[in-house]
Design an enzyme around this catalytic site. Sequence first.
Site, PDB file in Angstrom:
ATOM      1  N   HIS A  25       0.946  -1.003   0.026  1.00 43.78           N
ATOM      2  CA  HIS A  25       0.047   0.176   0.094  1.00 43.78           C
ATOM      3  C   HIS A  25       0.771   1.363   0.226  1.00 43.78           C
ATOM      4  O   HIS A  25       0.712   2.099  -0.829  1.00 43.78           O
ATOM      5  CB  HIS A  25      -0.761  -0.133   1.089  1.00 43.78           C
ATOM      6  CG  HIS A  25      -1.771   1.340   1.407  1.00 43.78           C
ATOM      7  ND1 HIS A  25      -3.169   1.386   0.914  1.00 43.78           N
ATOM      8  CD2 HIS A  25      -1.445   2.468   1.760  1.00 43.78           C
ATOM      9  CE1 HIS A  25      -3.516   2.586   1.159  1.00 43.78           C
ATOM     10  NE2 HIS A  25      -2.700   3.147   1.599  1.00 43.78           N
ATOM     11  N   GLU A  26       1.774   1.367   1.019  1.00 43.81           N
ATOM     12  CA  GLU A  26       2.705   2.565   1.080  1.00 43.81           C
ATOM     13  C   GLU A  26       3.724   2.479  -0.011  1.00 43.81           C
ATOM     14  O   GLU A  26       3.947   3.856  -0.498  1.00 43.81           O
ATOM     15  CB  GLU A  26       3.409   2.498   2.368  1.00 43.81           C
ATOM     16  CG  GLU A  26       2.714   2.625   3.518  1.00 43.81           C
ATOM     17  CD  GLU A  26       1.642   3.834   3.427  1.00 43.81           C
ATOM     18  OE1 GLU A  26       2.050   4.871   3.107  1.00 43.81           O
ATOM     19  OE2 GLU A  26       0.486   3.616   4.140  1.00 43.81           O
ATOM     20  N   HIS A  29       2.186   4.512  -3.080  1.00 47.32           N
ATOM     21  CA  HIS A  29       2.232   6.097  -2.594  1.00 47.32           C
ATOM     22  C   HIS A  29       3.552   6.447  -3.070  1.00 47.32           C
ATOM     23  O   HIS A  29       3.768   7.462  -3.796  1.00 47.32           O
ATOM     24  CB  HIS A  29       1.938   6.429  -1.373  1.00 47.32           C
ATOM     25  CG  HIS A  29       0.798   6.330  -0.837  1.00 47.32           C
ATOM     26  ND1 HIS A  29      -0.542   6.848  -1.559  1.00 47.32           N
ATOM     27  CD2 HIS A  29       0.078   5.621   0.400  1.00 47.32           C
ATOM     28  CE1 HIS A  29      -1.671   6.425  -0.830  1.00 47.32           C
ATOM     29  NE2 HIS A  29      -1.428   5.698   0.303  1.00 47.32           N
TER      30      HIS A  29
END
Length: 377
Positions: A25-26, A29
């Site tokens: 998820h990170e 980003h």
Amino acid sequence: MTDNPGFLLYLLAFALVIGPLVFVHELGHYAAGRWFGIKAEAFSIGFGREVAGFTDRRGTRWKFGWLPLGGYVKFAGDMNPAGQPSPEWLALPAAQRAQTFQAKPLWQRAIVVAAGPVTNFVVAILILAAFAMAYGRPSTPPVVGAVEPATAAASAGIRPGDRIVAVGGRAVTSFNELAQYVTMRPGEAMQVAVERDGGRVDLQLTSGVREERDRFGNVYRLGVLGVRSGPVEMEPVGLLEAPGEGLRQTANIVRMTVDGLGQIITGRRSLDELGGPLRIAQVSGERFAMGVAEFVFLIALISINLGFINLLPVPVLDGGHLLFYAVEALRRKPVEPEVMEWAFRGGMVAILALMLLVTFNDLGAFGVWRNLAGLIG
């Protein structure tokens, strides 16, 4: 007697599920930010004091926090929760300011924020696509092979040979879709449309309720119709069509998640069904004990839920940021910092309240409150 994987296995399985999913998820980003030339100052798995880490040649600190319940990427210039220009940001040299999150156009900031949840969905799609290639996809038509006596289907007049074309106003094309819809709705009134003798017949019924207990002692309330299909058919899925099948299954799971959330909001399901980290750890340990396939499928489910939850329009979540960006695009100017600050405070309070609720539910599921009541009594 139930099979209990044990506390240590719960912890191990939880770490094997949450750690990689938070990382990807990170990483979504981070990768989007790198693509647009934004400097990342820190990439953390977990919160709180750093346990271990290193700094790469670009100046990004990669680290592990002592509380492994999330993670974050800190981009250069991210000096306030609203992510808006501040006096500190304006004081930066022009070259440094150009590498900050706030310096980028609105559409680039939106992509960076959305990239995290999107990455979670991509992971789930790839896993489900691989499962489809390995096991095929259910293609049993929604034709009634048999009707069980004294059930909702029998009372409503459903007959063997009927083709169920819609349930609750939702079209169904396979017996699997029918089962998914009804299972999520125990004891609910619904309309069932069937094709019979070349015509369409609309029937009203209330689904039955069946309680099932798995080998770990967990009890589930399931909706039942009381019909059985003909022979189960599995259709092979090739490499080229597997991503599409993974996407379709992901969309079905999201729809079921929305259905479940709607049932809780409207009171048709109890708030007790909301679970948090402790429940996830329990389920992770149980699925780990059941085998690799069950565990990997659970990873796909949690990845979908992680992506879905992060897209909810709640300040402090990715969806809250995207909501403010949408307002900014419509107004052609950012939302006032004071408004965003209060919104983020409210969002944080809401998230903390939800965490307290699900932790209370988790402890209840583990029997803590029942045991305390017994000791007090």
